[in-house]
Design an enzyme around this catalytic site. Structure first.
Site, PDB file in Angstrom:
ATOM      1  N   LYS A 120      22.651  -6.265  14.961  1.00 17.41           N
ATOM      2  CA  LYS A 120      22.406  -7.627  14.498  1.00 17.41           C
ATOM      3  C   LYS A 120      23.026  -8.692  15.407  1.00 17.41           C
ATOM      4  CE  LYS A 120      22.305  -6.285   9.625  1.00 17.41           C
ATOM      5  NZ  LYS A 120      20.881  -6.326   9.310  1.00 17.41           N
ATOM      6  N   GLU A 202      29.109 -14.499   9.137  1.00 17.09           N
ATOM      7  CA  GLU A 202      28.023 -15.469   9.088  1.00 17.09           C
ATOM      8  C   GLU A 202      28.277 -16.460   7.980  1.00 17.09           C
ATOM      9  OE1 GLU A 202      23.943 -13.220  10.273  1.00 17.09           O
ATOM     10  OE2 GLU A 202      24.073 -13.918   8.217  1.00 17.09           O
ATOM     11  N   HIS A 237      21.166  -7.000  -2.183  1.00 15.88           N
ATOM     12  CA  HIS A 237      20.535  -7.178  -0.870  1.00 15.88           C
ATOM     13  C   HIS A 237      19.347  -6.260  -0.641  1.00 15.88           C
ATOM     14  CE1 HIS A 237      24.043  -9.588  -0.189  1.00 15.88           C
ATOM     15  NE2 HIS A 237      24.848  -8.552  -0.228  1.00 15.88           N
ATOM     16  N   GLU A 277      13.000 -11.695   9.899  1.00 18.79           N
ATOM     17  CA  GLU A 277      13.546 -12.149   8.619  1.00 18.79           C
ATOM     18  C   GLU A 277      14.351 -13.432   8.807  1.00 18.79           C
ATOM     19  OE1 GLU A 277      13.958  -8.006   6.123  1.00 18.79           O
ATOM     20  OE2 GLU A 277      15.774  -8.750   7.090  1.00 18.79           O
ATOM     21  N   GLU A 295      17.470 -11.236  11.139  1.00 26.41           N
ATOM     22  CA  GLU A 295      17.295 -10.003  11.908  1.00 26.41           C
ATOM     23  C   GLU A 295      15.807  -9.746  12.077  1.00 26.41           C
ATOM     24  OE1 GLU A 295      18.093  -6.236  10.199  1.00 26.41           O
ATOM     25  OE2 GLU A 295      17.265  -6.747   8.249  1.00 26.41           O
ATOM     26  N   ASN A 297      13.051  -6.516  11.939  1.00 28.30           N
ATOM     27  CA  ASN A 297      12.810  -5.105  11.646  1.00 28.30           C
ATOM     28  C   ASN A 297      11.654  -4.636  12.518  1.00 28.30           C
ATOM     29  OD1 ASN A 297      14.868  -4.910   9.729  1.00 28.30           O
ATOM     30  ND2 ASN A 297      13.544  -5.749   8.132  1.00 28.30           N
ATOM     31  N   ARG A 299       9.404  -2.377  12.853  1.00 37.67           N
ATOM     32  CA  ARG A 299       8.614  -1.312  12.207  1.00 37.67           C
ATOM     33  C   ARG A 299       7.695  -1.958  11.193  1.00 37.67           C
ATOM     34  NH1 ARG A 299      11.344  -1.691   7.249  1.00 37.67           N
ATOM     35  NH2 ARG A 299      13.554  -2.097   7.500  1.00 37.67           N
TER      36      ARG A 299
END
Ligand code: ADP
Ligand code: ADP
Ligand code: MG
Length: 657
Positions: A120, A202, A237, A277, A295, A297, A299
């Site tokens: 990340k 963060e 989450h 995202e 981040e 992803n 896939r």
């Protein structure tokens, strides 16, 4: 990059996503190969593929996570391509590289892009350098390294494992005095869970909205976005319900997010399907300057079907096309959005017990079909949800011309769905999709947490009318034919004095937990149903016909207007009977006192017929015949104290049984 169409594929995954990929592969006429662990020999995805290859024992680390075995299976099967699905090896650059080395097409992004987005902190740095706003923060390893920055960021803040994923490894810290301890714990956890103790901190965005953009890039420099998905309905989450488009999304913000997502993908030389995202501040209107990259992803995403529903596209087909070297099928301005779609994830888990995964055979699995409804399931009725993998049973995806219609279709589908066996989050999903915040389209990532106990149904009472119906149905079923059905079991005891013992405690599993009801039988000869008590209260009959009773292998599932109850009677062939199966003896299940002996040597008995009753700790346990046969010996007599495991009855099995 292959320059010829893909004609065969090995799907390196299981469950609903393997099934979903296989469906498109078959539609496109590809030869399909499934892989499976020992636990999945009879799984749905195996049945759907042209061929199946066993790749190891049940634990994922010994099967679905074995790059060597998967590549070897693909080479042996002579396929062109490997599709990783999501989870497992989908974000492992090693699989992409091993495929390339073996001359196989990896249906996913280049290993370099997976690696760039894999951690990340690195992903944020790369993306920020290309001008995309990222959540303010910094990375490091220790509280000493991060402490000064934490004070500058302010509280609350989030600590994340840079190698984390699937919602794991995230911690919120509310006050500076908690920071050092939280860092230390998070680092330890990250080291053991992800093999990498590095952390980032963060800014914690207040009332956050998780909004993500589906992107697609080809190897010719083309990139498009396929609009957004709103995924803020999360528990710890982890996404539970997702929808597209995001309620209240202004077109200008959609465009800005879409552009930022494409920038992020381009920054790492992305090819294929990916998701970027973002987090946005939910307590003010979505604005072009109020969302930040979290981040990417690299896939296919679990919730991709909502995007398919509103665009009418098959993203897996696009993946195959792009992987075979074709340009993207559509340019940005040719991608259109139609209507609204909502997805709910149906899990085998127990909301009343902290959402722990629940396992077992799916005695009943009836998922509705209908207009505007898509069900992506990884299981069929009769399949078993095992303990080794993610307990996602199915995804229900509803589509409609408007949000209200899509939501209504999803809610109707959830109301019609029937699952018995493992505990599921079905009731939770029904309550969640009925809640005001969801129906109004005004929710954030904390909505579920604010109301979790009520949504989870923790402590919800068992519907007494359903319970009563279920117990009567079970009695009907478990009553041996020899007793003639209508009478109470006591009627058949010739000359045996029951005295006050017409109360019978019947151990049952109620909603998956060990429990019991007390039956109070009417006077012998008077007939009729017993009174049924549960936890000290008599159960009264509800509206006749209001309940549907579904037989399962071990019991019944009773569905009432407002609730459902799953009842399981201990299988006469299991437990104490299991041992007796081998040596012909029916043994005492516990230390106790014999209160009734219901058979004599020479009696013929049917499977399930009551042989005697043992009382222990004020509970009565009925001993039943594990199979049809003849009573060879009776070592029990009323009043006798017996030890656990003592042989009480000996049966010879009926040769023809
Ligand atoms: P989504 O595709 O909606 O982002 P998740 O982020 O929850 O869904 O992840 C998708 C799947 O991948 C889930 O099965 C999740 O358990 C798995 N997964 C994601 N990241 C990891 C990880 N780092 N380690 C293990 N499993 C992961
Ligand atoms: P994972 O890799 O586990 O999916 P993410 O970085 O995508 O981790 O974060 C998972 C979830 O945590 C998000 O969907 C969001 O709900 C929450 N979250 C992450 N970062 C923030 C943040 N900076 N502020 C508020 N919530 C956040
Ligand atoms: Mg994420």
């Amino acid at each position: 990059m292959a320059s010829r169409p893909i004609t065969s594929v090995l799907v390196a995954n299981r469950g609903e996503i393997a099934v979903r990929i296989l469906r498109t592969a078959r539609r496109l006429g590809l030869r399909t190969v499934a892989v499976h662990s020992e636990a999945d020999r009879d799984a749905l995805h195996v049945a759907l593929a042209d061929e199946a290859v066993a790749i190891g024992p049940a634990p994922a680390a010994e099967s679905y996570l074995r790059i060597d075995r998967i590549v070897e299976a693909a080479v042996r099967a002579g396929v062109h391509a490997v599709h990783p699905g999501y989870g497992f090896l989908s974000e492992h650059p090693g699989l992409a590289e091993a495929c390339a080395a073996a001359g196989l097409v990896f249906v996913g992004p280049p290993a370099s892009a997976i690696r760039a987005m894999g951690l990340k902190d690195r992903a944020k740095a790369i993306v920020a350098a290309s001008g995309v706003p990222v959540v303010p923060g910094c990375e490091g390893e220790t509280a000493a390294e991060l402490g000064a920055e934490a004070d500058a960021l302010g509280y609350p803040l989030l600590i994340k494992a840079v190698a984390g994923g699937g919602g794991r490894g995230i911690r919120r810290v509310d006050a500076p005095e908690d920071f050092a301890a939280a860092c230390e714990a998070a680092g330890r956890e990250a080291e053991s869970a992800f093999g990498n103790g590095r952390l980032l901190i963060e800014r914690c965005v207040p009332s956050p909205s998780h909004i993500e953009i589906q992107v697609f890039c080809d190897a010719h420099g083309n990139a498009v976005h396929l609009f957004e998905r709103e995924c803020s309905l999360q528990r710890r989450h982890q996404k539970v319900v997702e929808e597209a488009p995001a309620p209240g999304m202004p077109e200008a913000v959609r465009q800005a997010m879409g552009r930022a997502a494409i920038e992020a993908a381009r920054a790492v030389g992305y090819v294929g399907a990916g998701t970027v995202e973002f987090i946005a501040e939910g307590d003010r209107a979505l604005a072009p300057d109020a969302f930040w990259f979290m981040e990417m992803n690299t896939r296919l995403q679990v919730e991709h079907p909502v995007t398919e529903a509103i665009t009418g596209l098959d993203l897996v087909e696009w993946q195959f096309r792009v992987a075979s070297g074709e340009p993207l099928p559509l340019a940005q301005d040719a991608v259109a959005m139609r209507g609204h779609a909502v997805e709910a994830r149906l899990y085998a888990e127990d909301p009343a017990a902290g959402f722990l995964p629940s396992t077992g055979r799916l005695h009943v699995l009836r998922l509705p079909e209908g207009e505007g409804l898509r069900v992506d399931a990884g299981f069929r009725e009769g399949d078993t949800v095992g303990p080794f993998y993610d307990p996602l049973i199915a995804k229900l995806i509803a589509h409609g011309p408007s949000r209200a219609e899509a939501v209504a279709r999803l809610r109707a589908a959830l109301a019609d769905a029937r699952v018995a066996g493992p505990r599921t989050n079905l009731g939770f999903l029904r309550r969640l999709t009925a809640c005001e915040a969801f129906r109004a389209g005004r929710y954030d990532t904390q909505t579920i947490a604010r109301d979790e106990d009520a949504l989870a149904g923790t402590g919800a009472a068992i519907d007494p009318a359903c319970l009563r119906r279920g117990v009567l149905a079970l009695l009907e079923r478990d009553r041996p034919p020899a007793t003639g059905g209508a009478a109470s079991p006591w009627d058949r005891v010739d000359g045996f004095q029951l005295g006050a013992a017409r109360r019978q405690v019947w151990p049952l599993r109620i909603d998956g937990r060990p429990d019991a009801v007390t039956l109070v039988w009417p006077e012998p000869g008077t007939g009729g149903d017993p009174e049924i008590h549960h936890r000290g209260a008599a159960l009264r009959a509800g509206e006749p016909g209001a309940a549907e009773v579904i037989a399962t292998d071990l019991g019944v599932l009773v569905l009432g207007a407002d609730g459902q109850v799953c009842l399981e009677a201990p299988d006469p062939a299991e437990g104490a009977g299991e041992r007796s199966e081998a040596d012909g003896a029916v043994t005492a299940p516990m230390h106790g006192r014999i209160v009734a002996v219901l058979v004599a040597p020479g009696d013929r008995v049917v499977r399930g017929q009551r042989l005697g009753i043992v009382e222990a700790m004020k509970m009565e346990h009925t001993l039943t015949a594990p199979y049809e046969g003849t009573v060879a010996a009776v070592d029990a007599r009323p009043g006798l104290q017996v030890a656990e495991g003592a042989s009480l009855f000996t049966l010879t099995r009926e040769a023809s049984a």
